[in-house]
Write an enzyme that holds these catalytic residues in place. Structure first.
Site, PDB file in Angstrom:
ATOM      1  N   LYS A  26       0.838  -1.202   0.000  1.00 16.15           N
ATOM      2  CA  LYS A  26       0.000   0.000   0.000  1.00 16.15           C
ATOM      3  C   LYS A  26       0.870   1.248   0.000  1.00 16.15           C
ATOM      4  O   LYS A  26       0.669   2.159  -0.804  1.00 16.15           O
ATOM      5  CB  LYS A  26      -0.906  -0.028   1.234  1.00 16.15           C
ATOM      6  CG  LYS A  26      -2.090   0.882   1.150  1.00 16.15           C
ATOM      7  CD  LYS A  26      -2.917   0.812   2.430  1.00 16.15           C
ATOM      8  CE  LYS A  26      -3.685  -0.492   2.530  1.00 16.15           C
ATOM      9  NZ  LYS A  26      -4.243  -0.709   3.869  1.00 16.15           N
ATOM     10  N   ARG A  96      -3.184   3.168   8.583  1.00 15.79           N
ATOM     11  CA  ARG A  96      -3.508   2.012   7.743  1.00 15.79           C
ATOM     12  C   ARG A  96      -2.358   1.020   7.733  1.00 15.79           C
ATOM     13  O   ARG A  96      -1.207   1.394   7.615  1.00 15.79           O
ATOM     14  CB  ARG A  96      -3.744   2.460   6.295  1.00 15.79           C
ATOM     15  CG  ARG A  96      -4.513   3.730   6.168  1.00 15.79           C
ATOM     16  CD  ARG A  96      -4.543   4.238   4.720  1.00 15.79           C
ATOM     17  NE  ARG A  96      -5.232   3.342   3.810  1.00 15.79           N
ATOM     18  CZ  ARG A  96      -5.296   3.545   2.508  1.00 15.79           C
ATOM     19  NH1 ARG A  96      -4.664   4.576   1.955  1.00 15.79           N
ATOM     20  NH2 ARG A  96      -5.943   2.688   1.733  1.00 15.79           N
ATOM     21  N   GLY A 105      -8.113  -6.720   3.749  1.00 13.19           N
ATOM     22  CA  GLY A 105      -9.019  -6.744   4.886  1.00 13.19           C
ATOM     23  C   GLY A 105      -8.534  -7.552   6.067  1.00 13.19           C
ATOM     24  O   GLY A 105      -9.255  -7.754   7.033  1.00 13.19           O
ATOM     25  N   MET A 107      -5.911  -6.938   8.068  1.00 10.60           N
ATOM     26  CA  MET A 107      -5.434  -6.186   9.214  1.00 10.60           C
ATOM     27  C   MET A 107      -6.267  -4.928   9.347  1.00 10.60           C
ATOM     28  O   MET A 107      -7.103  -4.635   8.524  1.00 10.60           O
ATOM     29  CB  MET A 107      -3.959  -5.895   9.053  1.00 10.60           C
ATOM     30  CG  MET A 107      -3.166  -7.180   9.186  1.00 10.60           C
ATOM     31  SD  MET A 107      -1.442  -6.910   9.080  1.00 10.60           S
ATOM     32  CE  MET A 107      -1.309  -6.271   7.464  1.00 10.60           C
ATOM     33  N   ARG A 356      -3.718  -1.530  -6.247  1.00 11.57           N
ATOM     34  CA  ARG A 356      -2.955  -2.776  -6.131  1.00 11.57           C
ATOM     35  C   ARG A 356      -3.398  -3.682  -7.272  1.00 11.57           C
ATOM     36  O   ARG A 356      -4.439  -3.454  -7.886  1.00 11.57           O
ATOM     37  CB  ARG A 356      -3.204  -3.443  -4.790  1.00 11.57           C
ATOM     38  CG  ARG A 356      -4.654  -3.827  -4.585  1.00 11.57           C
ATOM     39  CD  ARG A 356      -4.895  -4.417  -3.221  1.00 11.57           C
ATOM     40  NE  ARG A 356      -6.326  -4.485  -2.984  1.00 11.57           N
ATOM     41  CZ  ARG A 356      -6.894  -4.457  -1.796  1.00 11.57           C
ATOM     42  NH1 ARG A 356      -6.174  -4.344  -0.718  1.00 11.57           N
ATOM     43  NH2 ARG A 356      -8.197  -4.540  -1.670  1.00 11.57           N
ATOM     44  N   HIS A 478     -16.084  -8.069   0.800  1.00 13.09           N
ATOM     45  CA  HIS A 478     -15.106  -9.021   1.313  1.00 13.09           C
ATOM     46  C   HIS A 478     -15.351 -10.416   0.749  1.00 13.09           C
ATOM     47  O   HIS A 478     -14.435 -11.088   0.283  1.00 13.09           O
ATOM     48  CB  HIS A 478     -15.162  -9.046   2.842  1.00 13.09           C
ATOM     49  CG  HIS A 478     -14.231 -10.044   3.446  1.00 13.09           C
ATOM     50  ND1 HIS A 478     -14.645 -11.293   3.827  1.00 13.09           N
ATOM     51  CD2 HIS A 478     -12.908  -9.983   3.680  1.00 13.09           C
ATOM     52  CE1 HIS A 478     -13.599 -11.956   4.296  1.00 13.09           C
ATOM     53  NE2 HIS A 478     -12.538 -11.186   4.230  1.00 13.09           N
ATOM     54  N   ARG A 600      -1.615 -48.279 -14.010  1.00 16.14           N
ATOM     55  CA  ARG A 600      -1.608 -49.239 -12.907  1.00 16.14           C
ATOM     56  C   ARG A 600      -2.405 -50.451 -13.339  1.00 16.14           C
ATOM     57  O   ARG A 600      -3.580 -50.334 -13.679  1.00 16.14           O
ATOM     58  CB  ARG A 600      -2.276 -48.639 -11.674  1.00 16.14           C
ATOM     59  CG  ARG A 600      -1.611 -47.399 -11.128  1.00 16.14           C
ATOM     60  CD  ARG A 600      -2.496 -46.876  -9.996  1.00 16.14           C
ATOM     61  NE  ARG A 600      -1.888 -45.765  -9.291  1.00 16.14           N
ATOM     62  CZ  ARG A 600      -2.077 -44.491  -9.612  1.00 16.14           C
ATOM     63  NH1 ARG A 600      -2.855 -44.173 -10.640  1.00 16.14           N
ATOM     64  NH2 ARG A 600      -1.500 -43.537  -8.916  1.00 16.14           N
ATOM     65  N   ARG A 656       3.005 -50.350 -15.168  1.00 14.88           N
ATOM     66  CA  ARG A 656       3.636 -50.857 -13.952  1.00 14.88           C
ATOM     67  C   ARG A 656       3.137 -52.268 -13.669  1.00 14.88           C
ATOM     68  O   ARG A 656       1.934 -52.529 -13.730  1.00 14.88           O
ATOM     69  CB  ARG A 656       3.282 -49.946 -12.771  1.00 14.88           C
ATOM     70  CG  ARG A 656       3.847 -50.454 -11.457  1.00 14.88           C
ATOM     71  CD  ARG A 656       3.527 -49.533 -10.310  1.00 14.88           C
ATOM     72  NE  ARG A 656       2.111 -49.576  -9.968  1.00 14.88           N
ATOM     73  CZ  ARG A 656       1.561 -48.815  -9.033  1.00 14.88           C
ATOM     74  NH1 ARG A 656       2.293 -47.925  -8.382  1.00 14.88           N
ATOM     75  NH2 ARG A 656       0.285 -48.902  -8.760  1.00 14.88           N
ATOM     76  N   GLU A 784      11.073 -45.380  -5.530  1.00 14.90           N
ATOM     77  CA  GLU A 784      10.121 -45.001  -4.494  1.00 14.90           C
ATOM     78  C   GLU A 784      10.526 -45.458  -3.100  1.00 14.90           C
ATOM     79  O   GLU A 784       9.763 -45.326  -2.152  1.00 14.90           O
ATOM     80  CB  GLU A 784       8.711 -45.488  -4.842  1.00 14.90           C
ATOM     81  CG  GLU A 784       8.657 -46.928  -5.286  1.00 14.90           C
ATOM     82  CD  GLU A 784       7.285 -47.337  -5.826  1.00 14.90           C
ATOM     83  OE1 GLU A 784       6.304 -46.626  -5.579  1.00 14.90           O
ATOM     84  OE2 GLU A 784       7.217 -48.387  -6.474  1.00 14.90           O
ATOM     85  N   SER A 803      11.176 -43.699 -12.927  1.00 17.41           N
ATOM     86  CA  SER A 803      10.008 -42.856 -12.711  1.00 17.41           C
ATOM     87  C   SER A 803       9.847 -42.718 -11.203  1.00 17.41           C
ATOM     88  O   SER A 803       9.776 -43.722 -10.492  1.00 17.41           O
ATOM     89  CB  SER A 803       8.765 -43.498 -13.333  1.00 17.41           C
ATOM     90  OG  SER A 803       7.647 -42.700 -13.051  1.00 17.41           O
ATOM     91  N   GLY A 805       8.141 -42.482  -8.009  1.00 20.04           N
ATOM     92  CA  GLY A 805       6.833 -42.705  -7.402  1.00 20.04           C
ATOM     93  C   GLY A 805       6.816 -41.927  -6.096  1.00 20.04           C
ATOM     94  O   GLY A 805       7.102 -42.460  -5.034  1.00 20.04           O
ATOM     95  N   THR A 806       6.516 -40.658  -6.202  1.00 17.81           N
ATOM     96  CA  THR A 806       6.732 -39.791  -5.035  1.00 17.81           C
ATOM     97  C   THR A 806       5.688 -39.974  -3.940  1.00 17.81           C
ATOM     98  O   THR A 806       5.879 -39.467  -2.843  1.00 17.81           O
ATOM     99  CB  THR A 806       6.795 -38.312  -5.459  1.00 17.81           C
ATOM    100  OG1 THR A 806       5.678 -38.040  -6.306  1.00 17.81           O
ATOM    101  CG2 THR A 806       8.087 -38.024  -6.189  1.00 17.81           C
ATOM    102  N   ASP A 808       4.884 -42.999  -2.669  1.00 21.46           N
ATOM    103  CA  ASP A 808       5.590 -43.929  -1.801  1.00 21.46           C
ATOM    104  C   ASP A 808       6.926 -43.368  -1.345  1.00 21.46           C
ATOM    105  O   ASP A 808       7.327 -43.567  -0.209  1.00 21.46           O
ATOM    106  CB  ASP A 808       5.807 -45.273  -2.527  1.00 21.46           C
ATOM    107  CG  ASP A 808       4.660 -46.228  -2.241  1.00 21.46           C
ATOM    108  OD1 ASP A 808       4.213 -46.264  -1.085  1.00 21.46           O
ATOM    109  OD2 ASP A 808       4.212 -46.911  -3.181  1.00 21.46           O
ATOM    110  N   CYS A 870       5.734 -39.867 -11.443  1.00 18.62           N
ATOM    111  CA  CYS A 870       4.359 -40.321 -11.652  1.00 18.62           C
ATOM    112  C   CYS A 870       3.554 -40.279 -10.369  1.00 18.62           C
ATOM    113  O   CYS A 870       2.429 -40.737 -10.313  1.00 18.62           O
ATOM    114  CB  CYS A 870       4.345 -41.719 -12.260  1.00 18.62           C
ATOM    115  SG  CYS A 870       5.076 -42.964 -11.179  1.00 18.62           S
ATOM    116  N   TYR A 890       9.964 -35.654 -17.934  1.00 20.38           N
ATOM    117  CA  TYR A 890       8.519 -35.435 -17.970  1.00 20.38           C
ATOM    118  C   TYR A 890       7.916 -35.523 -16.572  1.00 20.38           C
ATOM    119  O   TYR A 890       8.520 -36.065 -15.653  1.00 20.38           O
ATOM    120  CB  TYR A 890       7.830 -36.443 -18.900  1.00 20.38           C
ATOM    121  CG  TYR A 890       7.898 -37.866 -18.403  1.00 20.38           C
ATOM    122  CD1 TYR A 890       6.936 -38.353 -17.505  1.00 20.38           C
ATOM    123  CD2 TYR A 890       8.911 -38.730 -18.807  1.00 20.38           C
ATOM    124  CE1 TYR A 890       6.999 -39.650 -17.035  1.00 20.38           C
ATOM    125  CE2 TYR A 890       8.990 -40.023 -18.340  1.00 20.38           C
ATOM    126  CZ  TYR A 890       8.022 -40.481 -17.446  1.00 20.38           C
ATOM    127  OH  TYR A 890       8.089 -41.759 -16.963  1.00 20.38           O
TER     128      TYR A 890
END
Ligand code: ADP
Ligand code: MG
Ligand code: MG
Length: 915
Positions: A26, A96, A105, A107, A356, A478, A600, A656, A784, A803, A805-806, A808, A870, A890
């Site tokens: 601001k 302000r 809004g 604060m 803003r 708001h 899968r 898989r 994984e 690949s 396997g995030t 696991d 994946c 990828y």
């Protein structure tokens, strides 16, 4: 000497827009506007540095601050020709808050500071308007009481004590609106306010303006850590240590009679993105009146008038409207983005109080970005950066089925119409309190939060609700603002609603809707409809997937399509999909998938009576009977793969091998066991024993993944046979070169992969010989478990691709079961132990580090190693960015997240380029 205070006024400011970190958004923009020659009331900004010092020293200011504030105040007095605390000609200021990142809004702001029993008389005399003077005074005392003395209501059924007093006075006088009260009434209100403060806190309202000023400054700093500001930062992931600046600015008055007013305007329509001024104002009003939804405001121009029938600013004060439009254009060109501008008219003179970057819906974000490229304001890359990938979700969100809506209309279930503030369709059970919305949603209910108006306290409940409906307030209220930002379906200003918080019901045009009843809102039209309404897919889905709408007939689609094409031009990451069935694969293709990153196979076993053959296989006592069962499964699996290959054509398809613990496929209830035993010709007891034998203490870390194929190689062999036969057949029948990639899960040791790879290769050769054709295929693994990542150089000897396997990998890195994380997730987030849920957003530090190690080590052994992700994270923007940074080839995600991944990948590339 350190500088803590920055002056702005009379066409010159010490700060600039670049100084947001110290001046807050601001303050920085007030300075910038001043320098641009836009009429801004003079004032000064106390830097965020002071806020940080204030917290570090537990409530103290740097010693230089006092003098710097005094000096700046003198300069403001000089410009205004009035003096702070002068009984005959008092300078009034607003205090302000303003953080480096906008927290609308969140604060508190105090207006009309400097008034006391004496100066109020001076103001009355000078303006010859005692009603005005006392209106300012009562607002000031109430705001000061709320903000500095903390008399804001704490519980949901509690009311603001000052509001109660004001309401009583209005009732006593038989008037509806605040501005209908006389000077004398307001004077009594002020008196009552002061008594209320005395009664509750035992203190006198401070009469010394300096004391007021420092009280207010401290309160702004403290408001940085009020619960709603903290909640807002949590939801929006804003760091807690930025601190807020304080702006002290001389007042201009929108409540100085019928030719004064206050308003908010967006330089473009924030819901649709269309290029025309969009906003609202209220005559004879001050500050938050517009936003708080005290009265329904008037539209800014003819274009926007619509149904309200109220005259617009363009009609009422054409010159002033033109001036406003001019400033808006200047600001938009200067900041090269859509602006959200606060203005006040004091007796036909226009003042700008804030600008803003305007919050906008996903659709508006896209349209504005694409339009601004055409207008030459920004380039394509900037346009891509302007749309938050997650906002694309809004465009894919369903809309109400037109047929059902028509029926609802005929049946008289369209109860009322409000303003369409957040597009989309939402149905849910009505709740009237934000805390209820949170609680109900937590137990799995879909709720619609219905309020007279919302306030920053409601933020969590709004987040939890399907949609938000308010009785009061306009498009800049708001509720509308927050809904736009959260991407919520929202209808505001639906005046026909009579909401009874105590009775927990609402009355609307002769209908009564109770808490828990179903209500639907259409955030695109503003309609409020009784009961549930079926939804239809969004326009983009109608074009891409259902093909029931032609691209040229959908503007939304065209905008989407252009942006996506730009994204594809700049991204380096490929985008694949996780799909198990041909229909899912087709959807993914329509969204732009460049292959399947995870198919899968186990999902295929649940369909129809396949599960019986699967169960037979599992309970088989020996290899021959297991192979017999597998032989039943193989043709089905082959058909599945053929279906997928046909859809995907020459694009790579990663399949898989069987992954979950076998136990998951078995019957559990007595009835199920009896039935299956019957089918298999064994006794229920026998089967029960078998089921029990397969039970594991910790299945997530049990006999699953490649461990299945290692113990039962015939399973892997069957799956490989199905894959290669399908591939050969599609190649022969359709002449399409398919590219299967066989992926072995849960490998932690290269020998596991070696073992499974041998099985796959042997089968491949056998099938190719039999069919007399060959297909190009790869064998690779999922990374994984941490050991797989740490020994990736060895693993890569056997793997042509990795690949990640995030899902696991996150479980195994944290040592946390995702299915049980719910029990402590919230506590972890609230205590700040985690900044985010690592199952939603990739944990770069831990899990990410393992990925980096794996990529690096893997490539030392096999430079051409293909890498991808994946896990669920593949469609989450921050995780996608990380995948780009560590050089994956990828990401793969669910079909509906593909557009998000494409955009996120483009942004990652642009960010990298920008450095
Ligand atoms: P927020 O950050 O919540 O938007 P603001 O500081 O912008 O809070 O102020 C709240 C309201 O008071 C806004 O409508 C603003 O335009 C108005 N306001 C603030 N300062 C002044 C002033 N000096 N004169 C007139 N109105 C003001
Ligand atoms: Mg503001
Ligand atoms: Mg896994």
């Amino acid at each position: 000497m350190a500088k803590f205070v920055y002056f702005f006024g009379e066409g010159k400011a010490e700060g600039t827009a670049k100084m947001r970190d110290i001046l807050g958004g601001k303050g920085a923009n007030l300075a910038e506007m001043t320098n641009l020659g836009i009429p801004v009331p003079p004032g000064f900004t106390i830097s965020t540095e002071v806020c940080r010092i204030y917290y570090k020293t537990k409530g103290n200011y740097p010693p230089e601050l006092k003098d710097q504030v005094e000096e700046a105040l003198k300069r403001v007095e000089g410009v205004m020709g009035a003096r702070f605390g002068d009984p005959s000609n008092p300078l009034l200021v607003s205090v302000r808050s303003g953080a480096p990142i906008s927290m609308p809004g969140m604060m508190d702001t105090i207006l009309n500071l400097g008034l006391n029993d004496e100066t109020v008389e001076g103001l009355a005399a000078r303006t010859n308007d005692p009603r005005f003077a006392y209106d300012c005074y009562r607002r000031f005392v109430a705001m000061y009481g709320d903000v500095v003395f903390g008399l804001k209501p704490q519980a949901k059924d509690e009311r603001d004590p000052f509001e109660v007093i004001l309401e009583e006075k209005k009732e006593e006088r038989g008037v509806r609106y605040d501005h209908e009260l006389s000077a004398e009434d307001l004077k009594e209100v002020v008196q009552a306010y002061k008594e209320e403060i005395k009664k509750r806190l035992g203190i006198e309202f401070p009469q010394d303006p300096k004391e007021q000023l420092w009280g207010a400054i401290g309160a702004v700093f403290r408001s940085w850590n009020n619960p709603r500001a903290i909640a807002y930062r949590q939801i929006n992931e804003i760091p807690d240590d930025l601190g807020t600046a304080v702006n002290v600015q001389s007042m201009v008055f929108g409540n100085m009679g019928p030719d004064s007013g206050t308003g908010v305007v967006f330089t473009r329509n924030p819901a649709t993105g269309e290029n025309y001024l969009y906003g609202e104002y209220l005559m004879n009003a001050q500050g938050e009146d517009v936003v708080a939804g005290i009265r329904t405001p008037q539209p800014i121009n003819r274009r926007q008038k619509g149904s309200s029938g109220l005259p617009s600013l363009e009609e009422e004060m054409p010159e002033l409207y033109e001036e406003l439009e001019r400033y808006c254009k200047t600001l938009e060109r200067h900041f090269r983005d859509m602006q959200d501008v606060e203005f006040t008219i004091q007796q036909r003179r226009l003042w700008i109080l804030q600008t803003r970057t305007g919050k906008r819906t996903g659709l508006a974000a896209m349209r504005i970005a694409v339009d601004m490229v055409e207008e030459g304001l920004i380039d394509k890359e900037e346009a891509l950066m302007r749309v938050e990938p997650d906002q694309l979700n809004q465009l894919l969100r369903p809309v109400f089925d037109q047929g059902e809506k028509k029926t609802a209309l005929e049946e008289g279930r369209v109860l009322a119409k409000g303003l369409p503030a957040g597009p989309g369709a939402a149905t849910g059970k009505v709740v009237f309190f934000a805390s209820d919305a949170e609680e109900w949603a937590a137990r799995g209910e879909e709720v619609l939060l219905v309020r007279i108006e919302t306030s920053p306290e409601d933020i969590r409940g709004m987040n939890a609700a399907q949609g938000i409906l308010t009785a009061r307030g306009g498009m800049t209220s708001h509720a509308a603002l927050v809904a736009r930002q959260m991407g919520k379906v929202c209808v505001v200003g639906c005046e026909a609603l009579e909401i009874d918080y105590k009775g927990r019901r609402l009355r609307v045009n002769g209908h009564v809707v109770k808490e828990g009843d179903y209500l639907s809102i259409d955030g695109t039209t503003g309609e409020v409809i009784l009961g549930k309404i079926r939804t239809r897919p969004s326009e983009i889905i109608q074009v891409l997937i259902e093909r029931t709408l032609r691209p040229e007939d959908s503007q939304i689609f065209q905008i989407y399509d252009r942006l996506m094409k730009w994204a594809d031009e700049v991204r380096r990451l490929g985008v694949r999909t996780n799909a198990d069935r041909p229909d899912q694969a087709a959807i993914a293709l329509a969204f732009g998938a460049e292959g399947i990153g995870l198919c899968r196979t186990e999902h295929m076993f649940f369909e129809g009576d396949r599960i019986d053959a699967m169960r037979e296989m599992i309970v088989a006592e020996d290899r021959p009977s297991r192979e017999q069962a597998l032989e039943k499964l193989q043709p089905m699996q082959k058909e599945d793969f053929k279906g997928i290959f046909k859809v995907m054509g020459e694009l790579p398809v990663t399949i898989r091998t069987l992954d979950p613990p076998l136990h998951e496929f078995l019957p559990h209830t007595d009835k199920e066991i009896e039935e299956l035993a019957g089918k298999m010709g064994i006794s229920p007891e026998e089967l029960k024993a078998k089921v029990r034998a397969l039970e594991e203490a910790n299945p997530m870390l049990g006999h699953r993944g490649c461990r299945l194929g290692i113990v039962y190689p015939e399973i892997t062999a069957m799956q490989a046979r199905a894959i290669f036969e399908a591939a050969c057949e599609v190649k022969k029948e359709e002449g399409v070169e398919v590219h299967p990639e066989v992926m072995i899960p849960l490998v932690g040791n290269v020998k596991e992969l070696e073992d499974q790879r041998a099985v796959v290769e042997e089968v491949a050769q056998e099938v190719f010989d039999r069919y007399g054709v060959e297909v190009d295929y790869k064998v690779g693994t999922m990374i994984e478990v941490p050991r797989g990542a740490l020994t990736a150089d060895e693993v890569a000897r056997q793997a042509e691709f990795f690949s990640f396997g995030t899902n696991d990998l996150t479980q195994t890195t944290f040592g946390i079961s995702r299915d049980d994380a719910g029990k402590f997730l919230r506590a972890y987030l609230e205590k700040g132990i985690w900044d985010f849920d690592p199952f939603v957003r990739l944990d770069r530090k831990g899990v990410g580090q393992l990925m980096e190690i794996a990529v690096k080590k893997g490539k030392t052994t096999r430079p051409g190693l293909k890498t991808g992700i994946c896990g669920e994270h593949g469609g989450e923007p921050s995780s996608v960015e990380f995948c780009h940074q560590i050089g994956l080839d990828y990401v793969s995600c669910s079909p509906f997240r593909i557009p998000i991944a494409r955009l996120a990948a483009a942004q990652a590339a642009i960010r990298e380029k920008r450095g």
